[in-house]
Each structure stands twice: as structure tokens, then as C-alpha cells.
Design an enzyme around this catalytic site. Structure first.
Site, PDB file in Angstrom:
ATOM      1  CG  ASP A  76      -2.130  -0.873   1.061  1.00 54.14           C
ATOM      2  OD1 ASP A  76      -2.876  -0.639   0.095  1.00 54.14           O
ATOM      3  OD2 ASP A  76      -2.341  -1.781   1.882  1.00 54.14           O
ATOM      4  CD  GLU A  83      -4.539  11.543   2.652  1.00 53.97           C
ATOM      5  OE1 GLU A  83      -4.934  12.697   2.538  1.00 53.97           O
ATOM      6  OE2 GLU A  83      -5.235  10.554   2.354  1.00 53.97           O
ATOM      7  CG  ASP A  84      -3.280   6.443   4.574  1.00 50.28           C
ATOM      8  OD1 ASP A  84      -4.114   7.284   4.936  1.00 50.28           O
ATOM      9  OD2 ASP A  84      -3.476   5.645   3.640  1.00 50.28           O
ATOM     10  NE  ARG A 111      -0.780   1.779   4.105  1.00 47.28           N
ATOM     11  CZ  ARG A 111      -1.310   2.897   3.625  1.00 47.28           C
ATOM     12  NH1 ARG A 111      -2.595   3.108   3.764  1.00 47.28           N
ATOM     13  NH2 ARG A 111      -0.572   3.807   3.027  1.00 47.28           N
ATOM     14  NE  ARG A 137      -6.876   0.380   8.078  1.00 47.11           N
ATOM     15  CZ  ARG A 137      -6.475   0.446   6.814  1.00 47.11           C
ATOM     16  NH1 ARG A 137      -5.648   1.404   6.438  1.00 47.11           N
ATOM     17  NH2 ARG A 137      -6.895  -0.440   5.937  1.00 47.11           N
ATOM     18  CG  HIS A 146      -8.649   6.618   5.760  1.00 51.39           C
ATOM     19  ND1 HIS A 146      -7.976   6.089   4.688  1.00 51.39           N
ATOM     20  CD2 HIS A 146      -8.015   6.153   6.871  1.00 51.39           C
ATOM     21  CE1 HIS A 146      -6.971   5.333   5.124  1.00 51.39           C
ATOM     22  NE2 HIS A 146      -6.983   5.344   6.441  1.00 51.39           N
ATOM     23  CB  CYS A 190      -4.535   8.213  -0.167  1.00 51.26           C
ATOM     24  SG  CYS A 190      -5.754   7.607  -1.235  1.00 51.26           S
TER      25      CYS A 190
HETATM   26  C1  CIR Z   1      -5.440   0.734   2.936  1.00 54.01           C
HETATM   27  O1  CIR Z   1      -6.435   0.070   3.215  1.00 54.01           O
HETATM   28  O2  CIR Z   1      -4.681   1.165   3.800  1.00 54.01           O
HETATM   29  C2  CIR Z   1      -5.139   0.988   1.480  1.00 54.01           C
HETATM   30  N1  CIR Z   1      -5.519  -0.138   0.693  1.00 54.01           N
HETATM   31  C3  CIR Z   1      -5.856   2.220   0.987  1.00 54.01           C
HETATM   32  C4  CIR Z   1      -5.411   3.469   1.693  1.00 54.01           C
HETATM   33  C5  CIR Z   1      -6.058   4.694   1.150  1.00 54.01           C
HETATM   34  N2  CIR Z   1      -5.614   5.834   1.867  1.00 54.01           N
HETATM   35  C6  CIR Z   1      -6.309   6.934   2.018  1.00 54.01           C
HETATM   36  O3  CIR Z   1      -7.444   7.017   1.590  1.00 54.01           O
HETATM   37  N3  CIR Z   1      -5.766   7.912   2.697  1.00 54.01           N
END
Ligand code: CIR
Length: 254
Positions: A60, A65-66, A85, A130, A160, A247
Site C-alpha cells: 500500500d 498520505e497515510d 503499513r 485505523r 477514512h 492519498c
Molecule cells: C489501505 O487500506 O490502507 C489501502 N488499501 C488504501 C489506503 C487509502 N488511503 C487513504 O485514503 N488515505
């Protein structure tokens, strides 16, 4: 100078985390081509794109962004809610270190950058699967002395906060009220997604333009009617991995 940190699509994206979607094949070639167009769009909007190499093992990791919350005064390196992650943050901390003082969220705190939306001096944080209370309170401790107000937002049914709301002008949000408790956004103008397009709140404001995903024609019309200037980008392949336009980058002034 405006900087956008991005990262290439991992060849392991087929193993991505999925919460609200059924798994379907993701073409790395198509996702990468769409991602390259997205980076071109960022550059066209004046961003200096700092593209990190794809991570072969971190499925991922394109969703940078995360991994961080970048503010004017400092950056917070997150501790993502999905354990798979967490290794993504090391290289992001290295990339941000030249630009900001860094603070890191520590265990037991978890928070994903996708749960954080900054509007002026207000920081909205989504209470998703999360992001936990410890993560929120660590962000509070880091940001309230700098003059930010942290507002938590109950969420239901989405990954999110930024699945449910998007900033489309400094005082305007696009919002899916089914997923986010809109009573938290007092003082902001709200534009509702079209009820037939629940995923349509993903929007990335850069300067006075909004990067907006293709495929949400009804909500796009609402944005246009509200005078919001959009540029459409097709990220449909990454949408299969539950990613969207916010993201795939970390954007800040250097
Ligand atoms: C996840 O589930 O962490 C990734 N497959 C998708 C993350 C998307 N991130 C976001 O919208 N900030």
C-alpha cells in the site's frame, strides 16, 4: 516552493489492505500509468514532485498520505492502523526531515493521515478503525500548543475521514453525511455528494484548483454549480485498492 511527495505503485499492490471492497485484480501497469498522469497534474499545479521509488514489498506504499500529517510548523509521522503499513513511515520520515521538525506517534497510538483534514487552524480527525484515542491525543498534545484546535469526527461505513469529506475551498467541504457526522463542521460551507455517488467526496485542493476523480459526474456538476474549479484525474485502478486522489501525495510549502 510547493512540494508533493509521491511514491510509485508497488508491484505487490495485489496484496493491499481492503476493508470495504471485494478484492479484484489490480493492473500495476495501468495503476502506474494513471499515477504518472496524477503526478503530471500535480506538477501542472505548481508542485515540485518528489517521487520516491516504488517499494517492492510494501503493497500500500503508494498511498503516502497515510504516513504523515504535514503542517506549517512541524510534521507528524503516523503509526498506521494497519500493521502491514507501518514500515512505510521510515522512508517518508527521511523524505520529510529536510523540511520539517518531525514528531512520531508511538504505541499504542495509531492514526492514518487519511483520517486527518486540516482546514485553517482546525484539524479534523476521523474516528475510524485505523485511528485510536491514543493517536488522537498524541496529535492533540503536538498541535494544540501551536494554536490548532483538534475536532474528532465520528465515522460509519467508510475507511477514512477523507473518504467521507474533502476540502474543495478554504471554507468549503464536499461531504457524505451518511459516513461522517456533519454536525462537527460548524462554520464551513457544505456541499453534499450526490446520493448515488457515495465515494464522491475524495477531492484534493491545491491552491484554487481541486483534483477530482473521474466517474462522479453528478457530484462534479454540484461542485461546478458551487463555483469550484476542478481538474479530473482517472485513478480508477488505485480505487480498487481503496485509494483516491488525496492519498497519493503529501503536499506542503517548503
Ligand atoms: C489501505 O487500506 O490502507 C489501502 N488499501 C488504501 C489506503 C487509502 N488511503 C487513504 O485514503 N488515505
Amino acid at each position: 516552493m510547493r512540494v508533493a511527495i509521491t511514491r510509485g505503485v508497488s508491484p505487490a499492490i495485489a496484496r493491499c489492505e481492503l476493508t470495504h471492497l471485494e478484492r479484484e485484480p489490480v493492473s500495476v501497469a495501468i495503476a502506474s500509468a494513471q499515477h504518472a498522469e496524477y503526478e503530471k497534474c500535480l506538477a501542472g499545479l505548481g508542485c515540485n514532485v518528489h517521487a520516491l521509488a516504488a517499494e517492492p514489498e510494501l503493497a500500500d506504499s503508494v498511498f503516502v498520505e497515510d504516513t504523515a500529517i504535514v503542517l506549517e510548523e512541524l510534521a507528524i509521522i503516523t503509526r498506521p492502523g494497519a500493521e502491514s503499513r507501518r514500515p512505510e513511515t521510515t522512508s517518508i520520515a527521511e523524505a520529510l526531515a529536510p523540511y520539517r521538525t518531525l514528531i512520531s506517534i508511538v504505541a499504542p497510538g495509531t492514526i492514518d493521515g487519511g483520517d486527518v483534514l486540516v482546514a485553517g487552524r482546525t484539524v479534523y480527525i476521523g474516528c475510524s478503525e485505523r485511528t485510536n484515542d491514543s493517536g488522537v491525543s498524541q496529535v492533540r498534545v503536538a498541535l494544540e500548543p501551536a494554536g490548532y484546535t483538534v475536532v474528532t469526527v465520528p465515522l460509519t461505513g467508510c475507511l477514512h475521514l477523507k473518504s467521507a469529506i474533502g476540502l474543495v475551498a478554504p471554507d468549503t467541504l464536499i461531504v457524505n453525511r451518511e459516513w461522517a457526522d456533519a454536525s462537527r463542521f460548524s462554520g464551513l460551507r457544505l456541499i453534499d455528494v450526490d446520493p448515488a455517488e457515495p465515494w464522491a467526496a475524495g477531492a484534493l485542493l491545491i491552491g484554487e484548483r481541486v483534483i477530482y476523480p473521474t466517474g462522479f459526474e453528478r457530484t462534479l456538476a454540484r461542485l461546478k454549480d458551487a463555483g469550484i474549479g476542478t481538474i479530473e484525474v482517472d485513478l480508477s485502478e488505485l480505487a480498487k485498492a481503496e485509494g483516491g486522489v488525496t492519498c497519493c501525495s503529501l503536499i506542503f510549502e517548503a
